[in-house]
Design a protein around this motif. Structure first.
Motif, mmCIF file in Angstrom:
data_model
loop_
_atom_site.group_PDB
_atom_site.id
_atom_site.type_symbol
_atom_site.label_atom_id
_atom_site.label_comp_id
_atom_site.label_asym_id
_atom_site.label_seq_id
_atom_site.Cartn_x
_atom_site.Cartn_y
_atom_site.Cartn_z
ATOM 1 N N LEU A 135 0.837 -1.206 0.000
ATOM 2 C CA LEU A 135 0.000 0.000 0.000
ATOM 3 C C LEU A 135 0.873 1.257 0.000
ATOM 4 C CD1 LEU A 135 -2.923 1.170 0.290
ATOM 5 C CD2 LEU A 135 -2.395 1.395 2.708
ATOM 6 N N VAL A 136 1.871 1.282 0.888
ATOM 7 C CA VAL A 136 2.728 2.471 0.988
ATOM 8 C C VAL A 136 3.450 2.708 -0.340
ATOM 9 C CG1 VAL A 136 4.781 3.410 2.121
ATOM 10 C CG2 VAL A 136 3.032 2.286 3.489
ATOM 11 N N SER A 138 2.550 1.683 -3.309
ATOM 12 C CA SER A 138 1.681 2.110 -4.407
ATOM 13 C C SER A 138 1.272 3.570 -4.215
ATOM 14 C CB SER A 138 0.493 1.191 -4.648
ATOM 15 O OG SER A 138 -0.094 0.841 -3.465
ATOM 16 N N GLY A 139 1.195 4.028 -2.960
ATOM 17 C CA GLY A 139 0.942 5.457 -2.710
ATOM 18 C C GLY A 139 2.082 6.300 -3.271
ATOM 19 N N PHE A 142 1.942 6.255 -6.982
ATOM 20 C CA PHE A 142 0.909 7.143 -7.521
ATOM 21 C C PHE A 142 1.428 8.579 -7.589
ATOM 22 C CE2 PHE A 142 -2.685 10.037 -6.935
ATOM 23 C CZ PHE A 142 -3.503 9.627 -7.978
ATOM 24 N N SER A 227 -1.922 2.011 -9.298
ATOM 25 C CA SER A 227 -1.804 2.345 -7.865
ATOM 26 C C SER A 227 -3.191 2.391 -7.221
ATOM 27 C CB SER A 227 -1.140 3.708 -7.674
ATOM 28 O OG SER A 227 0.104 3.692 -8.276
ATOM 29 N N TYR A 231 -4.722 -0.050 -4.286
ATOM 30 C CA TYR A 231 -5.366 0.415 -3.060
ATOM 31 C C TYR A 231 -6.630 -0.426 -2.793
ATOM 32 C CZ TYR A 231 -8.373 3.114 -0.045
ATOM 33 O OH TYR A 231 -9.238 3.460 0.960
#
Ligand code: COA
Length: 360
Positions: A135-136, A138-139, A142, A227, A231
């Motif tokens: 998650l981090v 892909s943040g 993004f 991304s 999420y």
């Protein structure tokens, strides 16, 4: 403060030596227990492979015998078959708290270090951390895609692509560790991350030509979209993880297999359309790259990436399709039930079957 006198120093040392004797005894007990544990582990592993071997033989024999039997005996064989499935699930659960050999990939990159996690809570934490790591990243992915859509600096785009190489490479290692620890992750998802590492590596060395500039914007939009999909995947996987944990907990009757399934389908009905859009985006990337491979400035990177995007598209759409069909099959529900029963003791699992209290 008074200066220390020799008598008190000698006395301290004697006291400490007495304490050390106790520590030595404790350490010896610890070593004995460790030896005992490794003997028990070996015995359990042998017992499990013996059970599996004999189940295999019984299965083969039942298959051959089934044809000539009357209805009553066929029904008995059906019961045995169900019990075999349940036994296999229980054996699988036993394996989860026993050490396992690393796969070839882990042996190559980590050596023969033991990565088995023998405690269920620690396994859960490792998986949870893996999802949060994705998650981090892909943040960050993004933000970097958007930044690259706004700016067109070679250094920034190279930093982003390098991050992708590192990210996918790290995923392959983490997923191999998850696999050693009993994750049922499909082979394709792992292969997908190997291919993605290679594709990101090729993107990194793709020279800054007109062909790259023509693909660049589409690639950044693609990453921004992926991304977002990641999420949604995170939300779904966290939900699955926490619900499965609750299902496996002996005294937790707040969630049932029925409740889990209805929640899962709700989650999937939201996630699947976004996944399929992503797959068609991958196909579109393959098509754009294929067309670009005829561009005068195109280098070998372009057709190779076109093929890779196509393979990723095909593998993803095929595997997700298979996963959905498997989930629609009633056997999947039975498998989940066996899995949960394997984690609980028999009385608790009976309780679970008899008292379905549906919440999710
Ligand atoms: N990456 C890593 N692990 C995955 C995974 C993926 N894409 N898909 C499933 N898994 C793991 C699950 O967490 C589970 O792990 P566990 O055994 O440790 O509990 C195991 O594999 C079995 O999962 P399964 O029951 O087959 O599927 P699911 O319900 O967890 O997820 C999907 C089903 C379709 C939602 C999921 O596979 C998915 O998101 N796939 C799409 C991935 C993708 O296409 N990515 C590219 C984006 S365009």
């Amino acid at each position: 403060m008074d200066p220390p006198d020799i008598e008190s120093v000698l006395k301290d040392w004697e006291d400490l030596s007495v304490e050390y004797k106790d520590l030595e005894i404790l350490n010896r007990q610890y070593q004995e227990k460790l030896e005992e544990i490794s003997e028990l582990q070996e015995k359990c592993l042998k017992g499990i492979s013996h059970q599996k071997y004999r189940i295999g033989i019984i299965k083969q024999a039942s298959k051959k015998l089934r044809k000539g039997l009357d209805k009553e005996l066929v029904e008995r064989l059906d019961t045995v078959e169900k019990e075999e499935e349940q036994r296999l699930a229980q054996l699988y659960e036993m394996e989860q708290i026993l050490p396992k050999q690393n796969g070839r990939y882990l042996k190559i990159i980590l050596g023969n270090v033991n990565v088995s996690i023998l405690n269920k809570n620690d396994k859960f934490k490792y998986k949870d951390e893996y999802e949060k790591f994705k998650l981090v990243l892909s943040g960050i992915g993004f933000l970097m895609s958007v930044l690259n859509l706004i700016l067109n600096y070679r250094a920034v785009e190279l930093a982003f692509i390098f991050l992708l190489v590192w990210y996918y490479c790290t995923l392959t290692i983490r997923e191999s560790i998850l696999k050693v620890n009993g994750s049922r992750i499909k082979g394709w998802w792992r292969l997908h991350h190997f291919i993605s590492t290679a594709a990101a590596g090729i993107l990194l060395i793709w020279p800054d030509t007109t062909a790259w500039q023509l693909f660049r914007t589409q690639f950044m939009w693609f990453n921004a979209y992926i991304s977002f999909v990641q999420y949604l995947q995170f939300v779904y996987q966290q939900g699955v993880l926490y619900r499965l944990k609750a299902l496996g907990e002996r005294h937790n009757m707040d969630i049932t297999i029925e409740g889990f399934h209805s929640w899962m389908w709700r989650g999937l009905s939201f996630l699947l359309p976004t996944l399929f859009i992503g797959y068609f985006f991958q196909l579109y990337n393959a098509y754009t790259l294929y067309k670009l491979s005829y561009h005068p400035t195109a280098t070998w990177h372009v057709p190779v990436l076109a093929v890779m995007f196509f393979i990723i598209f095909w593998g993803n759409i095929r595997t997700t399709g298979i996963v959905v069909f498997q989930k629609l099959d009633s056997k999947d529900r039975a498998k989940l039930q066996y899995r949960v029963m394997g984690q609980r003791d028999s009385s608790a699992s009976k309780n679970q079957e008899e008292k379905p209290k549906k919440t999710n």
